[in-house]
Each structure stands twice: as structure tokens, then as C-alpha cells.
Design an enzyme around this catalytic site. Structure first.
Site, short mmCIF file in Angstrom:
data_model
loop_
_atom_site.label_atom_id
_atom_site.label_comp_id
_atom_site.label_asym_id
_atom_site.label_seq_id
_atom_site.Cartn_x
_atom_site.Cartn_y
_atom_site.Cartn_z
N SER A 125 0.86 -1.17 0.00
CA SER A 125 0.00 0.00 0.00
C SER A 125 0.90 1.22 0.00
O SER A 125 1.99 1.22 0.54
CB SER A 125 -0.93 0.00 1.20
OG SER A 125 -0.21 -0.27 2.36
N CYS A 126 0.41 2.25 -0.66
CA CYS A 126 1.26 3.42 -0.80
C CYS A 126 1.27 4.20 0.50
O CYS A 126 0.49 3.96 1.38
CB CYS A 126 0.76 4.28 -1.94
SG CYS A 126 -0.91 3.89 -2.37
N ILE A 127 2.17 5.14 0.55
CA ILE A 127 2.44 5.80 1.82
C ILE A 127 1.56 7.02 2.00
O ILE A 127 1.45 7.81 1.09
CB ILE A 127 3.92 6.24 1.92
CG1 ILE A 127 4.81 5.19 1.30
CG2 ILE A 127 4.32 6.37 3.35
CD1 ILE A 127 5.38 5.39 0.02
#
Ligand SMILES: Cc1cc2nc3c(=O)[nH]c(=O)nc-3n(C[C@H](O)[C@H](O)[C@H](O)COP(=O)(O)OP(=O)(O)OC[C@H]3O[C@@H](n4cnc5c(N)ncnc54)[C@H](O)[C@@H]3O)c2cc1C
Lengths: 415, 104
Positions: free
Chosen positions: B102-104
């Protein structure tokens, strides 16, 4: 005379203008910065405006105040970049030639991406706090709100300052406690993620805090639309969450100028080398701040660390030397947890948020991943640092660009 | 922590969340077995999506729901119908590729 052009005079562009004004030889280089606005907004302040903690005058100043005299500031909307011609077209059709271009046009909210979001109920029962207008409208709403179900919602990742919606939920909890009406408010946090945050270590700490503050969390919620007649969020699997008051973070995207220039990915972010900050498609274009697609947090602190490395790389590029591949994705954010306390987290591309002390190993005074009053003071002090040091490109004493590993307990991230 | 899992008479290695550690262990039977565990019977449409995901993975494209939805291969709505509850997490597991970070 060579031309260095900076697009966007927000956090990142302003820092670069100040750095380069010091570093570049004015006999050879002319620096120009373009922005469509006249005001600089301190976006971290949008979190505090709805709760009457900050006033508009704390967070809005003139762009002009922060651009050094030696830099030419142009007020205009940018239509597009013409990278093959080394030129940028402004809204009025005028073209600016560049030898070196820095893109710092940031990210904006795109509520139009979710059906039902920006319709009749926008800024009535559905609010954002990622814009000045949204945060102010929400402040006015909260002043008279009598309670009910408050839903704090993230539409999709990535978003700027990914902890801000959580902080909003925490601050809402203490705001309503303070107003002696917490019992009249149910707070629900709705996220597309599988937990409170993207990094497992911080998620565990934050999930715990949500529980303590009696904030219910709905995870893995991928919104399809808002049924504003029914006051409900609807996800792709048909799941519904109702609300009385919805505070949402809409989809975030790079500016449309990036799409018009055909230089972006599906969210208008510019593909960028994550270590050197050079654009992947064009050697004389560099990208920093929220406008790039690098896998780092979209945060002012990240832009600050990037600006120091980018300044050096631009000087190297001009001299024809190899670029330094030094940016490690260092991010460092205070997380407001309400009741005058905050957490501090520090992480980079390869390291999870760490526990420990900051900036002095073993001494602090700020404690990473632990709620404390001094961290909250740190968050508030950040505003002063932002206006007085960060934008001017002053190096913040004791805080290094790449992450320090001593004094912290960290875990390597796999993959 | 990895574990060994028997599928038919083949031993495959998966991580603690059940994702294949080595794509070379993947075949159609592996996919069908993992799909059964989450009550999915793989149809032609499922396979089209799985092939697309594997292809993207090979090209080192970081996957997210929006990319899948704008690919022209499947709409987000149908993606949810095919792989209910976290379609990207489920579909990547069946496709034998890593869970998207998952992106930050
Ligand atoms: C609610 C909230 C809370 C936050 N909290 C924190 C925090 O606690 N700590 C932290 O470090 N960061 C925080 N951030 C993130 C931080 O504000 C951003 O990461 C930072 O401002 C990014 O800087 P930037 O220069 O890339 O973009 P911006 O500062 O947004 O600047 C972009 C500029 O480009 C201009 N522009 C864009 N398109 C055009 C065009 N077509 N023509 C002309 N001009 C254009 C815009 O007018 C703008 O001035 C927060 C953000 C939000 C929304």
C-alpha cells in the site's frame, strides 16, 4: 543568460527559489518562479482551522514575502509544459523558454472523481479539510453542530500527509470532549486501507489509540459513490456507511497541467527518479514535492529533505557532473493525537516508522511513536519553523537530510 | 516466516499471509486451489484479469485498484464482483504475485 524556471511557488518551489538564489551565479543564470496564486497557504494548518485552534491569519501569507529579491516572480496560471521545445506556455499564450525546469506544482483534491461528492451537499453536510475553503466552511459548521454521527473518510491512497485524517479524528474527539458533547457524537473512521495507517508498526500504535478514544474504524472500504439523499457512503461491494456529517479526503491528484503536458501517470504525478529527483523522461527537468510519483510521503518535511539534495544535484547537472542518488525517502511527521499531545514518526523508503528519540539519539527531546505533550509543542512549533526557516531554505539545526539510525529502534522493511 | 503448502502432490512455499514466495511454483492448479479457499470458482473472466495482473507484475508496474479499473480489462465494479472483499489482495494471491504494497 540561462533560464532556470520553477513551476509552483508552494512549499517546495519556494524552498528551491531560496536555495538556488544563494547558489547560482547571477551572471549566468536568471531564476523565474510562476504561480497562479498570490497567497501562500500553510496547509498543515488546515488541520487546526476547523477546531478554532488556528485562525486564518496564522496560515495565509503573501507569496511575495517568501520569494527572494533576486528571483523573478510571475503570477499566472500555467497551461502546459512543452518539453521538446524546452518551453512552458502560460494561460495567456505567452511562452517561457527554460534551460532547466523544476516542477513543484503539488497535488490537489479531486472531489469530482467520486459521484455524489461535489453535488448539492458539498460544504453543507459533506466537507473536505484539504483546502482553505473547505477547512473554513467546516469550522463554521462545527461551531454550531449539535452532534450525531461524524464520519472521517479517506477516498483512496495516496494522499498528502497520510496521517492528517487520523489526526482530524483524534482532534475531533478532544474538541467534542472540550465542548462537553462527546456523548452526543459518534466518530467513525472509514479507510480503504486494512488498518489505521500504511506502515504496520505505526498502525499497531494508532489502532490502539483509536480504540482508546472510542473511534470506530471501518477498513477496506473502497468507495464507489456517495448517496447524499440517503446520507451514506457506498462501496463497490455494496457496503454502506451512513453519516450525519461527513469529513472526507477526496482523491488527490497532480495538477491538470501535467495531464495537458502528457507528462503524468494516471493520477497526474510525474514519473521521477526516486533517488536523484530527475524526471524519468527529460534530463533537464527535475521534480520535487507532491508533484512527483516517488514512493515517499507527500509532506512538507519530505519536500524539505528533497530540496537540499536537489539543490546539490542541480549544481552538479550544470557542471556536467554525475547526479547524487541520495534521496532516501526520509519523512518525519508529528501526529496530533488530541488533548494537547502528539506522536512523532520518522521513516524512509526502507525503514518502518521507528521508536526512539529525535533529533538527538537517546536524548530527544521528542519521542518517536509515543504520545507526549512535547511532541504536540513540536507540532505547533513546526508552524513557526515553516514560515521562518523551512520556506527560506535555512537548514534546520540537528535535523539531517537522510535518516539517522542511532537512538532509534527500527525494523527493516521487507521487499 | 514462510510455510510449505501441498497442492496436489506439489509443494509450494507461501508467506505468512498465503502469498506465493516464488512465482515459478505457480500453475493453474495452484490458482484454482487458492481460489477455492476463498470460495471463488475461476471463470474465463477471472482468468483474463489474472493474466492481466501477472503481465503488469512482469512489467514491474505497481498495482492499485485505480490502475486495474482504468486498464480497459475490467471495471472496478466488475473486479469487486469477481473477487469480492479486497479484490486486489485476493486476485494477486490467486495470480501468484506479491501483495501490492500500500502506498504511503
Ligand atoms: C490538511 C493537510 C495537513 C498537512 N500536514 C502536514 C504536516 O503536518 N507536515 C508536513 O510536513 N506536511 C503536511 N502537509 C503536506 C504539505 O502541505 C505538502 O506536502 C506540501 O505543501 C507540498 O509542497 P508542494 O510545493 O509540492 O505543493 P504546494 O505547496 O501545494 O504548492 C503547489 C503550488 O503550485 C501552484 N500551481 C499548481 N498548478 C498550477 C498551475 N497550473 N498554474 C500555476 N500555479 C500552479 C499552486 O498554486 C501552489 O501554490 C499537509 C497537507 C494537508 C493538505
Amino acid at each position: 543568460m540561462k533560464q532556470l524556471l520553477i513551476l509552483g511557488a508552494g512549499t517546495a518551489g519556494t524552498m528551491m527559489a531560496n536555495h538556488l538564489n544563494h547558489e547560482l551565479d547571477k551572471k549566468d543564470w536568471k531564476i523565474t518562479i510562476v504561480d497562479e496564486r498570490t497567497k501562500h497557504y500553510y496547509q498543515p494548518g488546515y488541520l487546526f482551522l476547523p477546531f478554532d485552534i488556528y485562525e486564518p491569519s496564522d496560515i495565509v501569507k503573501e507569496i511575495e514575502e517568501f520569494i527572494p529579491k533576486g528571483v523573478n516572480l510571475l503570477k499566472s496560471k500555467i497551461d502546459r509544459i512543452l518539453p521538446k521545445e524546452n518551453s512552458v506556455r502560460l494561460e495567456d499564450g505567452k511562452e517561457l523558454h527554460y534551460d532547466l525546469l523544476i516542477i513543484a506544482t503539488g497535488a490537489r483534491i479531486a472531489p469530482e472523481e467520486t459521484p455524489g461528492m461535489q453535488d448539492e451537499e458539498w460544504h453543507k453536510s459533506i466537507f473536505d479539510f484539504y483546502t482553505y475553503e473547505g477547512a473554513l466552511a467546516l469550522r463554521n459548521k462545527l461551531r454550531n453542530w449539535e452532534g450525531g454521527k461524524l464520519v472521517v473518510h479517506i477516498t483512496e491512497m495516496p494522499i498528502k500527509c497520510p496521517v492528517a485524517p487520523l489526526e482530524f479524528a483524534f482532534l475531533a474527539d478532544s474538541y467534542f470532549k472540550h465542548k462537553k458533547m462527546r456523548d452526543k457524537v459518534e466518530i467513525v473512521y472509514v479507510t480503504p486501507l486494512s488498518g489505521a495507517f500504511t506502515k504496520p508498526k505505526a498502525t499497531a500504535a494508532l489502532d490502539h489509540l483509536l480504540h482508546d478514544k472510542n473511534i470506530h474504524i471501518e477498513t477496506d472500504f473502497a468507495i464507489e459513490s456517495i448517496d447524499y439523499a440517503k446520507n451514506a457512503l457506498v462501496d463497490y461491494s455494496g457496503r454502506e456507511v451512513s453519516y450525519d456529517l461527513l469529513v472526507t479526503v477526496p482523491t488527490n491528484k497532480g495538477d491538470d497541467l501535467i495531464a495537458r503536458s502528457e507528462m503524468g501517470d494516471e493520477l497526474n504525478y510525474v514519473p521521477t527518479n526516486k533517488a536523484t529527483l530527475q524526471s524519468q523522461a527529460h534530463q533537464n527537468i527535475f521534480v520535487l514535492g507532491d508533484a512527483s510519483n516517488i514512493p515517499a510521503s507527500k509532506a512538507g518535511s519530505v519536500a524539505h529533505f528533497e530540496a537540499e539534495i536537489l539543490t546539490e544535484n542541480i549544481l552538479r547537472f550544470i557542471k556536467g557532473e554525475p547526479l547524487k542518488a541520495d534521496f532516501d525517502g526520509h519523512a518525519n511527521c508529528f501526529i496530533e493525537t488530541g488533548n494537547g499531545k502528539a506522536l512523532l514518526i520518522d521513516f524512509n523508503y526502507t525503514h518502518e516508522p521507528v521508536e526512539g528519540t529525535f533529533p538527538f539519539p537517546g536524548i530527544g527531546p521528542l519521542r518517536l511513536l509515543k504520545e507526549s505533550r512535547i511532541n504536540h509543542m513540536g507540532k505547533l512549533a513546526f508552524r513557526w519553523i515553516y514560515w521562518n526557516m523551512l520556506l527560506k531554505g535555512t537548514h534546520i539545526p540537528f535535523v539531517s537530510t537522510s535518516m539517522q539510525e542511532s537512538g532509534k529502534h527500527y525494523e527493516e522493511v521487507e521487499n | 516466516m514462510t510455510q510449505t503448502k501441498m497442492i496436489g502432490n506439489k509443494a509450494i512455499t507461501v508467506n505468512e499471509e498465503g502469498y506465493l514466495v516464488d512465482f515459478s511454483h505457480w500453475d493453474k492448479q495452484v490458482a484454482e486451489t487458492i481460489a477455492k479457499e476463498v470460495n471463488i470458482d475461476l471463470s474465463q473472466r477471472h482468468w483474463e484479469v489474472l493474466n492481466f495482473l501477472q503481465d503488469q507484475h512482469k512489467k514491474e508496474v505497481a498495482l492499485n485498484i485505480r490502475k486495474v479499473g482504468s486498464s480497459g480489462v475490467v471495471s472496478i465494479k466488475e473486479f469487486y464482483t469477481l473477487f469480492p472483499q479486497g479484490p486486489l489482495k485476493t486476485a494477486t494471491k490467486i495470480a501468484g504475485i506479491p501483495k501490492p504494497a500500500s502506498c504511503i
